[in-house]
Structure formats: structure tokens, C-alpha cells
Scaffold this motif. Structure first.
Motif, short mmCIF file in Angstrom:
data_model
loop_
_atom_site.label_atom_id
_atom_site.label_comp_id
_atom_site.label_asym_id
_atom_site.label_seq_id
_atom_site.Cartn_x
_atom_site.Cartn_y
_atom_site.Cartn_z
N HIS A 174 -21.86 -60.72 93.51
CA HIS A 174 -22.01 -62.14 93.20
C HIS A 174 -23.27 -62.71 93.87
O HIS A 174 -23.99 -63.51 93.27
CB HIS A 174 -20.76 -62.92 93.62
N ALA A 200 -27.73 -59.04 83.44
CA ALA A 200 -26.51 -58.44 82.90
C ALA A 200 -26.63 -56.92 82.88
O ALA A 200 -25.69 -56.21 83.25
CB ALA A 200 -26.24 -58.98 81.49
N HIS A 215 -23.36 -54.85 82.49
CA HIS A 215 -22.75 -55.55 81.36
C HIS A 215 -23.59 -55.31 80.10
O HIS A 215 -24.78 -55.03 80.18
CB HIS A 215 -22.67 -57.06 81.64
N ASN A 216 -22.95 -55.46 78.94
CA ASN A 216 -23.64 -55.26 77.67
C ASN A 216 -24.51 -56.44 77.27
O ASN A 216 -25.38 -56.31 76.43
CB ASN A 216 -22.63 -54.97 76.56
N GLU A 237 -23.02 -62.54 78.27
CA GLU A 237 -21.77 -63.30 78.09
C GLU A 237 -20.93 -63.32 79.37
O GLU A 237 -20.37 -64.34 79.74
CB GLU A 237 -20.94 -62.71 76.93
N MET A 238 -20.84 -62.18 80.06
CA MET A 238 -20.07 -62.11 81.29
C MET A 238 -20.68 -63.01 82.37
O MET A 238 -19.97 -63.64 83.14
CB MET A 238 -20.01 -60.67 81.80
N LEU A 239 -22.00 -63.09 82.40
CA LEU A 239 -22.66 -63.97 83.36
C LEU A 239 -22.28 -65.42 83.09
O LEU A 239 -22.01 -66.18 84.02
CB LEU A 239 -24.18 -63.82 83.29
N ARG A 244 -19.60 -66.46 81.65
CA ARG A 244 -18.20 -66.63 82.00
C ARG A 244 -18.01 -66.83 83.50
O ARG A 244 -17.27 -67.69 83.94
CB ARG A 244 -17.40 -65.41 81.53
N HIS A 245 -18.68 -65.99 84.29
CA HIS A 245 -18.48 -66.02 85.74
C HIS A 245 -19.41 -66.98 86.48
O HIS A 245 -19.04 -67.50 87.54
CB HIS A 245 -18.66 -64.62 86.33
#
Length: 111
Positions: free
Chosen positions: A62, A79, A84-85, A88-90, A92-93
Motif C-alpha cells: 500500500h 497496476a 494486476h491486469n 481497476e484494482m487501484l 477500487r482500493h
């Protein structure tokens, strides 16, 4: 990242590692090869000596992500660095952090 390479190179000189590995078992001089070994042999002691309450090493992800986002790094690259692909995950978090950072820097997300 240049800072990471510099820190690891400095650490290798301090620990006087005799191989390409930065962290070695102090008594045996063998490399610390797994996360558990590093956590038990280095991480816990560093936190205790620094008077920092225990936190799992995973939390450094983090810090890594927020440092890169703060520097304006390309989110696709961040990412990828985190495995990560896509970003999007970034979002989200770290979406709230990204939004707040952009407000402070004057880049978009105006309310």
C-alpha cells in the motif's frame, strides 16, 4: 525504482553480503530465501528497534502504491508492478486517495 535500488545497494554494503543476495542469515551467511525467514529474521526486529507497532510486511504494498500514485505514475504501470491486469484494482482500493490527491494537485475530479 531508483530509490529501491539505492536502498538495497546500501543495505548490501551494511550487511556485508558475500553474494548477490542483500539479506543473509547473520550466523550462517546463507541467503534468506522466503518471506517467513525475512519476516522473522529482519522485519520483526526492525519494527521493534524502531518502536513501530507490528504490521504485516504485506502492508508495504500500500505504501508502494500510494507513493507511486502521489508521484503521478502511470496507473497502468503501477497496476502492472503490483501484479494486476489493469488499474481497476487501484481504483477500487485507492480511489479515494487518487481523488483526494488529484484535488490537491489541481488535476481533475472537481466537485
Amino acid at each position: 525504482m531508483p530509490e529501491a535500488i539505492e536502498a538495497l545497494t546500501s543495505q548490501q554494503a551494511i550487511t556485508e553480503a558475500k553474494s548477490e543476495f542483500v539479506f543473509e542469515q547473520p550466523k550462517q551467511g546463507k541467503p534468506l530465501t522466503g518471506a517467513d525467514q525475512i519476516r522473522k529474521n529482519i522485519w520483526v526486529q526492525v519494527l521493534e528497534r524502531s518502536n513501530v507497532r507490528y504490521r504485516h510486511p504485506y502492508q508495504t504494498r500500500h505504501t508502494f502504491a500510494t507513493m507511486l500514485i502521489s508521484r503521478g505514475a502511470n496507473l497502468w504501470w503501477v497496476a502492472d508492478q503490483m501484479g494486476h491486469n489493469g488499474p481497476e484494482m487501484l481504483f477500487r482500493h485507492y480511489g479515494n486517495y487518487i481523488k483526494e490527491h488529484d484535488k490537491k494537485s489541481g488535476r481533475g475530479f472537481s466537485s
